[in-house]
Design an enzyme around this catalytic site. Structure first.
Site, mmCIF file in Angstrom:
data_model
loop_
_atom_site.group_PDB
_atom_site.id
_atom_site.type_symbol
_atom_site.label_atom_id
_atom_site.label_comp_id
_atom_site.label_asym_id
_atom_site.label_seq_id
_atom_site.Cartn_x
_atom_site.Cartn_y
_atom_site.Cartn_z
ATOM 1 N N ASP A 101 -1.473 -6.435 -0.372
ATOM 2 C CA ASP A 101 -1.397 -5.744 1.084
ATOM 3 C C ASP A 101 -2.914 -5.100 1.307
ATOM 4 O O ASP A 101 -3.565 -4.045 0.602
ATOM 5 C CB ASP A 101 -0.379 -4.571 0.806
ATOM 6 C CG ASP A 101 0.048 -3.800 2.194
ATOM 7 O OD1 ASP A 101 -0.256 -4.463 3.181
ATOM 8 O OD2 ASP A 101 1.043 -3.093 2.080
ATOM 9 N N LYS A 144 -1.271 -9.745 3.021
ATOM 10 C CA LYS A 144 -0.696 -9.203 4.119
ATOM 11 C C LYS A 144 -1.437 -8.267 4.900
ATOM 12 O O LYS A 144 -2.145 -7.297 4.209
ATOM 13 C CB LYS A 144 0.564 -8.271 3.574
ATOM 14 C CG LYS A 144 1.542 -7.426 4.635
ATOM 15 C CD LYS A 144 2.862 -6.895 4.097
ATOM 16 C CE LYS A 144 2.635 -5.573 3.773
ATOM 17 N NZ LYS A 144 2.234 -4.716 4.602
ATOM 18 N N GLU A 199 8.875 -5.490 10.018
ATOM 19 C CA GLU A 199 9.415 -4.316 9.714
ATOM 20 C C GLU A 199 10.004 -3.643 10.776
ATOM 21 O O GLU A 199 9.538 -3.136 11.786
ATOM 22 C CB GLU A 199 8.424 -3.458 9.015
ATOM 23 C CG GLU A 199 8.880 -2.022 8.429
ATOM 24 C CD GLU A 199 7.705 -1.360 7.605
ATOM 25 O OE1 GLU A 199 7.023 -1.895 7.007
ATOM 26 O OE2 GLU A 199 8.316 -0.219 7.190
ATOM 27 N N GLU A 254 -1.324 -5.599 8.176
ATOM 28 C CA GLU A 254 -0.620 -4.984 9.360
ATOM 29 C C GLU A 254 -1.478 -5.320 10.697
ATOM 30 O O GLU A 254 -2.786 -5.012 10.484
ATOM 31 C CB GLU A 254 -0.498 -3.570 9.200
ATOM 32 C CG GLU A 254 0.391 -3.070 8.053
ATOM 33 C CD GLU A 254 0.668 -1.649 7.967
ATOM 34 O OE1 GLU A 254 0.570 -0.689 8.931
ATOM 35 O OE2 GLU A 254 1.182 -1.114 6.706
ATOM 36 N N ASP A 256 0.860 -1.301 0.045
ATOM 37 C CA ASP A 256 -0.006 0.050 -0.126
ATOM 38 C C ASP A 256 0.851 1.301 0.030
ATOM 39 O O ASP A 256 0.340 2.374 -0.028
ATOM 40 C CB ASP A 256 -0.906 -0.010 1.132
ATOM 41 C CG ASP A 256 -0.219 -0.150 2.522
ATOM 42 O OD1 ASP A 256 0.905 -0.096 2.753
ATOM 43 O OD2 ASP A 256 -1.027 -0.108 3.374
ATOM 44 N N SER A 257 2.207 1.014 -0.034
ATOM 45 C CA SER A 257 3.173 2.336 -0.054
ATOM 46 C C SER A 257 3.035 2.597 -1.600
ATOM 47 O O SER A 257 3.540 3.772 -1.927
ATOM 48 C CB SER A 257 4.635 1.897 -0.100
ATOM 49 O OG SER A 257 4.950 0.437 -0.737
HETATM 50 O O1 KIV Z 1 3.617 -1.222 1.458
HETATM 51 C C1 KIV Z 1 4.841 -1.725 1.378
HETATM 52 O O2 KIV Z 1 5.397 -1.781 0.239
HETATM 53 C C2 KIV Z 1 5.364 -2.637 2.557
HETATM 54 C C3 KIV Z 1 6.705 -3.096 2.578
HETATM 55 C C4 KIV Z 1 7.742 -2.086 2.416
HETATM 56 C C5 KIV Z 1 6.802 -4.121 3.540
HETATM 57 O O3 KIV Z 1 4.474 -2.642 3.299
#
Ligand code: KIV
Length: 275
Positions: free
Chosen positions: A83, A113, A178, A115, A44-45
């Site tokens: 994510d 994934k 992380e 969090e 989600d980055s």
């Molecule tokens: O959002 C992302 O790219 C991430 C990774 C850096 C682990 O969570």
């Protein structure tokens, strides 16, 4: 052959490391595939690197499904991890299960994934119990807006290890750590039999992940202590685009080589037609 969680478990057992990149689109996923990367994480980055927001929070579920689908189109033989965005994690409950299932069924992801922390364990467990392969993300959790290294004191380290064991026993398929102290990353990796990915949690974990914009040095500004650029593609890109700009303005590009032509005799006919 398709890379699966079992492939990564085998690598762990045999002491072989695996590579993960966080990337967000078809073209870059193709590059990662050509480079031999094992796992593609659609992070989600993307909200920051693709959309220009200053946090990961604005990534919506529809956006994440669209980009995960694109990455899967490029890299279906790799393990694809999607994510779960803030809008879904914050809602929790049934929405988290439904959205996680969308990633698997609509976008072709293999693992989701999430969090998470001990307060959100019940929501995480509901997704696992729905039969969805889950990778909990512990330590620094960008969705909280806190970027301080974790597990640097015995008390917090013990809590992290306890929670990692809890998600393992609950049936999570793998784990992402992380920004956790190297010593703690190592202990968790040794203790638990599933694949553990480090994002700035030291070299002793089973796999490593960085975001592709850091690896290629595509962005302005500082990067986290744990990150590293392996080439200056940002600089090379600016130089290439500047050369394109120069050639247009100096009438060098496009030239005849980059132009289509009418068929022989057609120009004369056209001139007659238009007088
Ligand atoms: O959002 C992302 O790219 C991430 C990774 C850096 C682990 O969570």
């Amino acid at each position: 052959m398709k890379i699966t969680v079992s492939t990564l478990c085998r690598a762990k057992t045999e002491g072989r490391k695996f590579s993960v990149v966080s990337c967000y689109d078809f073209t870059n996923a193709k590059l990662a595939v050509s480079a031999g990367i094992d796992v593609l994480l659609v992070g989600d980055s993307a909200a920051q690197f693709m959309l220009g927001f200053d946090s990961t929070l604005p990534a919506t579920m529809d956006f994440m499904v669209a980009i995960t689908t694109a990455v899967n189109r490029a890299a279906f033989e790799k393990l694809i991890i999607a994510d779960l965005p803030y809008e879904s994690c914050a809602a929790g409950g049934e929405k988290m299960v439904t959205d996680s299932r969308r990633f698997i069924e609509e976008a072709g992801a293999d693992v989701v994934k999430i969090e998470t922390s001990s307060e959100q364990f019940d929501d995480l467990k509901a997704v696992i119990d729905a039969g969805i392969p889950v990778m909990p993300h512990l330590g620094i959790r960008p969705q909280t807006g806190e970027y301080k290294a974790q597990g640097t004191t015995a008390q917090i380290a013990a809590e992290l290890i306890g929670f990692a064991e809890r998600v393992y026993n609950a049936g999570a398929q793998m784990l992402l750590l992380e920004g956790i102290a190297r010593e703690v990353g190592k202990l968790i990796t040794q203790k638990l039999l599933f694949p553990v990915i480090s994002c700035g949690s030291g070299p002793d974990c089973d796999g490593q992940v960085l975001v592709l914009p850091d690896i290629l040095n595509l962005k302005d500004g500082a990067m986290p202590k744990f990150s590293k650029s392996f080439a200056d593609i940002g600089k090379a890109s600016v130089e290439a685009i500047a050369e394109y700009d120069r050639q247009i303005k100096q009438n060098v590009f496009p030239d005849d080589q980059h132009s289509y032509h009418m068929k022989p005799g057609e120009m004369e006919k056209l001139l007659e037609l238009i007088g």
